[in-house]
Design a protein around this motif. Structure first.
Motif, short mmCIF file in Angstrom:
data_model
loop_
_atom_site.label_atom_id
_atom_site.label_comp_id
_atom_site.label_asym_id
_atom_site.label_seq_id
_atom_site.Cartn_x
_atom_site.Cartn_y
_atom_site.Cartn_z
N ILE A 4 0.84 -1.19 0.00
CA ILE A 4 0.00 0.00 0.00
C ILE A 4 0.88 1.25 0.00
CG2 ILE A 4 -1.76 1.26 1.29
CD1 ILE A 4 -2.71 -1.42 0.16
N VAL A 9 -2.15 5.56 2.66
CA VAL A 9 -2.31 5.48 4.12
C VAL A 9 -2.64 6.85 4.71
CG1 VAL A 9 -1.20 4.86 6.31
CG2 VAL A 9 -0.76 3.51 4.26
N ARG A 10 -1.97 7.87 4.19
CA ARG A 10 -2.24 9.23 4.68
C ARG A 10 -3.68 9.63 4.40
NH1 ARG A 10 2.69 11.63 5.69
NH2 ARG A 10 1.78 13.71 5.71
N SER A 13 -6.12 7.94 6.76
CA SER A 13 -6.06 8.68 8.01
C SER A 13 -6.97 9.91 7.96
CB SER A 13 -4.60 9.08 8.21
OG SER A 13 -4.31 9.37 9.53
N ALA A 14 -6.92 10.60 6.85
CA ALA A 14 -7.77 11.79 6.67
C ALA A 14 -9.25 11.41 6.62
CB ALA A 14 -7.37 12.54 5.41
N LEU A 16 -10.71 8.94 7.95
CA LEU A 16 -11.16 8.58 9.30
C LEU A 16 -11.55 9.82 10.09
CD1 LEU A 16 -11.68 6.63 11.58
CD2 LEU A 16 -9.23 6.57 12.06
N ARG A 17 -10.76 10.86 9.93
CA ARG A 17 -11.04 12.11 10.65
C ARG A 17 -12.39 12.69 10.24
NH1 ARG A 17 -6.08 12.93 10.51
NH2 ARG A 17 -5.77 11.76 12.42
N PHE A 53 -8.74 -2.86 0.48
CA PHE A 53 -8.98 -3.58 1.74
C PHE A 53 -10.31 -4.32 1.77
CE2 PHE A 53 -6.26 0.07 2.41
CZ PHE A 53 -5.16 -0.52 3.00
N GLU A 74 -9.39 -0.39 12.14
CA GLU A 74 -8.73 -1.70 12.08
C GLU A 74 -7.55 -1.68 11.12
OE1 GLU A 74 -12.89 -4.18 12.57
OE2 GLU A 74 -11.53 -4.75 10.94
N ILE A 75 -7.81 -1.16 9.92
CA ILE A 75 -6.77 -1.12 8.89
C ILE A 75 -5.55 -0.36 9.36
CG2 ILE A 75 -6.22 -0.14 6.62
CD1 ILE A 75 -9.27 -0.70 5.94
N LEU A 76 -5.79 0.78 10.02
CA LEU A 76 -4.69 1.62 10.47
C LEU A 76 -4.05 1.11 11.76
CD1 LEU A 76 -6.24 5.12 9.69
CD2 LEU A 76 -4.33 4.04 8.50
N GLY A 77 -4.59 0.05 12.31
CA GLY A 77 -4.00 -0.50 13.52
C GLY A 77 -4.33 0.31 14.76
N LEU A 78 -5.49 0.98 14.72
CA LEU A 78 -5.85 1.82 15.86
C LEU A 78 -6.77 1.09 16.83
CD1 LEU A 78 -6.38 5.16 13.94
CD2 LEU A 78 -4.36 4.39 15.16
N TRP A 82 -1.08 1.88 21.55
CA TRP A 82 0.32 1.89 21.19
C TRP A 82 1.09 2.58 22.30
CZ3 TRP A 82 1.80 -1.24 17.57
CH2 TRP A 82 0.93 -1.55 16.51
N ARG A 105 -6.26 8.90 20.32
CA ARG A 105 -6.19 7.92 19.25
C ARG A 105 -5.46 6.65 19.67
NH1 ARG A 105 -7.53 8.84 14.30
NH2 ARG A 105 -8.88 10.64 14.11
N PRO B 176 -4.35 19.33 13.13
CA PRO B 176 -4.61 18.04 12.47
C PRO B 176 -5.89 18.06 11.69
CG PRO B 176 -5.15 17.88 14.79
CD PRO B 176 -4.66 19.29 14.56
N GLN B 178 -7.66 19.08 7.54
CA GLN B 178 -7.46 19.44 6.14
C GLN B 178 -7.93 20.87 5.93
OE1 GLN B 178 -6.54 17.40 3.43
NE2 GLN B 178 -6.83 19.11 2.00
N ASN B 191 1.07 17.08 10.00
CA ASN B 191 0.06 16.42 10.80
C ASN B 191 0.67 15.25 11.57
OD1 ASN B 191 -2.14 15.01 11.78
ND2 ASN B 191 -3.45 15.69 10.10
N MET B 194 -1.32 12.03 11.82
CA MET B 194 -1.26 11.26 10.59
C MET B 194 0.04 10.45 10.48
SD MET B 194 -2.12 12.87 6.87
CE MET B 194 -3.86 13.25 7.08
N GLU B 197 -0.19 7.53 12.78
CA GLU B 197 -1.05 6.50 12.22
C GLU B 197 -0.33 5.74 11.11
OE1 GLU B 197 -5.08 8.84 13.52
OE2 GLU B 197 -4.94 8.19 11.45
N GLY B 198 0.52 6.44 10.40
CA GLY B 198 1.35 5.77 9.40
C GLY B 198 2.27 4.74 10.04
N SER B 200 1.66 3.26 12.95
CA SER B 200 0.75 2.23 13.43
C SER B 200 0.44 1.24 12.30
CB SER B 200 -0.53 2.91 13.93
OG SER B 200 -1.55 1.98 14.16
N PHE B 201 0.12 1.79 11.13
CA PHE B 201 -0.17 0.95 9.96
C PHE B 201 1.02 0.07 9.62
CE2 PHE B 201 -0.13 0.14 5.40
CZ PHE B 201 -1.39 -0.40 5.21
N VAL B 204 1.40 -2.87 12.14
CA VAL B 204 0.46 -4.00 12.03
C VAL B 204 0.58 -4.73 10.70
CG1 VAL B 204 -1.24 -3.12 13.68
CG2 VAL B 204 -1.48 -2.55 11.28
N ASN B 205 1.17 -4.10 9.71
CA ASN B 205 1.27 -4.75 8.40
C ASN B 205 2.66 -5.31 8.10
OD1 ASN B 205 -1.46 -4.32 7.00
ND2 ASN B 205 -0.99 -2.34 7.91
#
Lengths: 206, 206
Positions: A4, A9-10, A13-14, A16-17, A53, A74-78, A82, A105, B176, B178, B191, B194, B197-198, B200-201, B204-205
């Motif tokens: 990916i 990924v960025r 993240s956006a 989700l916000r 995904f 889930e995808i972002l591992g949140l 952490w 977060r 944080p 847009q 951000n 963000m 979260e990168g 974190s991703f 997990v991946n």
DNA sequence: ACATGTGAACTGCTTCACAGCG
DNA sequence: CGCTGTGAAGCAGTTCACATGT
């Protein structure tokens, strides 16, 4: 799994916000078009990003807001906590320790580390400041996942080396310098000087 | 002029940093290969990046360190003083006001602005804190080039609007969220959530 | 001999456009 | 009918490879 892109990924993240805003406003569905408008991208891009995904939209309708935000988390591992340590108890470290967005977060700050004996033993925005010499032992015990590096540029690489040696696999670097790490360690750098120079370039080139 | 990719500008910024190191060590020439090694890229990439702006290397030899750094400073618009204001006199604003790297590279911080009357009239790391109501008048008089936005996320867009209305054409956003601006205004966003979260991703991946 | 400068090839991200399905 | 999901097309950024200049 297919690789990916970072840019994808960025954007996730956006998205989700925005979804969290939507959730707060009690809206139940959202279209790729709306998501695109908010994120400054296109609806095709949104759908492509999500399609990596799975397909969790409903044709003719859009995406369920709670479902999509759950999936994105889930995808972002949140979905988990952490554990984060901060290296360098200076002004940036303080600003980060203070920042509520992290805790919200799921990023829990365990401690800050500094080489200055004057700072060790104190608190930084409620976070204990420990001597750098304790790092390796503490990491073995507390198993932090992420190191945030806020030391001066000339100490950043050796700090990263220390952190990597202790077994941490992810770092966020605020020092204005290029860091080198083994391939299994992910390092992201936030370089404010570089961003400002980008603005400077933009200003002179128009 | 041909459009230059954002990624290219970022690399130029990095090259300049390495050149400054080289300059300090008194070395007079550098090859694209060496520059690439430092910057985590390839020599072809370095040459391509530089070739957009002319050909200032010597075949068989490399680039003159002082010449190339001078040219890069020109290209990046660092030959002049940029006037910066900070919007939001909180922890991040303080960290930035404190940061020496800005002044060193020609970014002069004129003032900080805050809506909290308790903060107005005080100093933030030696920088005066003014009421947000004075912004438009001050901008007309002092002509800042760049606005750094460090207000909370829910106030960021309205703050940017204010700054744009006052005539500023470049902004660095730390909220944080847009932001949307007219096409003739350059906005860069840093951000931290963000980036985390990168990480974190990435964790997990694998 | 060596390292630059640059078209050409390649890679991969983005956009298009439309079939598929609620 | 509307909006998703997705191959195909398009485009931009990167890498290759070699002619060129010193």
């Amino acid at each position: 799994m297919k690789r990916i892109a970072d840019s994808t990924v960025r954007r996730l993240s956006a998205y989700l916000r925005f979804l969290e805003d939507f959730e707060a406003r009690g809206l139940s569905t959202i279209s790729s078009d709306e998501l695109a408008r908010q994120g400054g991208t296109t609806s095709a891009q949104v759908r492509k990003d999500l399609s990596f995904f799975g397909s969790f939209g409903k044709r003719g309708l859009g995406y369920s807001v709670p479902e999509l935000s759950t999936r994105l988390r889930e995808i972002l591992g949140l979905g988990r906590e952490w554990r984060v340590i901060i290296l360098g108890a200076g002004k940036i470290g303080a600003a980060l320790a203070h920042y509520e967005g992290f805790r919200q977060r799921g990023f829990q700050i365990l401690a800050a580390y500094d080489s200055n004996p004057e700072k060790v033993g104190r608190k930084l925005e409620g976070i204990p400041v420990r001597g750098i010499a304790h790092l390796e032992r503490d990491v073995a015990k507390e198993k932090p996942d992420i190191a945030v590096i806020t030391v001066p540029a000339d100490a950043a690489q050796q700090t990263l080396d220390l952190v990597v040696r202790a077994g941490i696999k992810a770092a966020l670097n605020f020092a204005p310098t290029q860091l080198h790490a083994p391939a299994d360690v992910t390092v992201k750098t936030v370089n404010m000087a570089m961003e400002l120079e980008g603005l400077s370039f933009a200003l002179v080139n128009r």
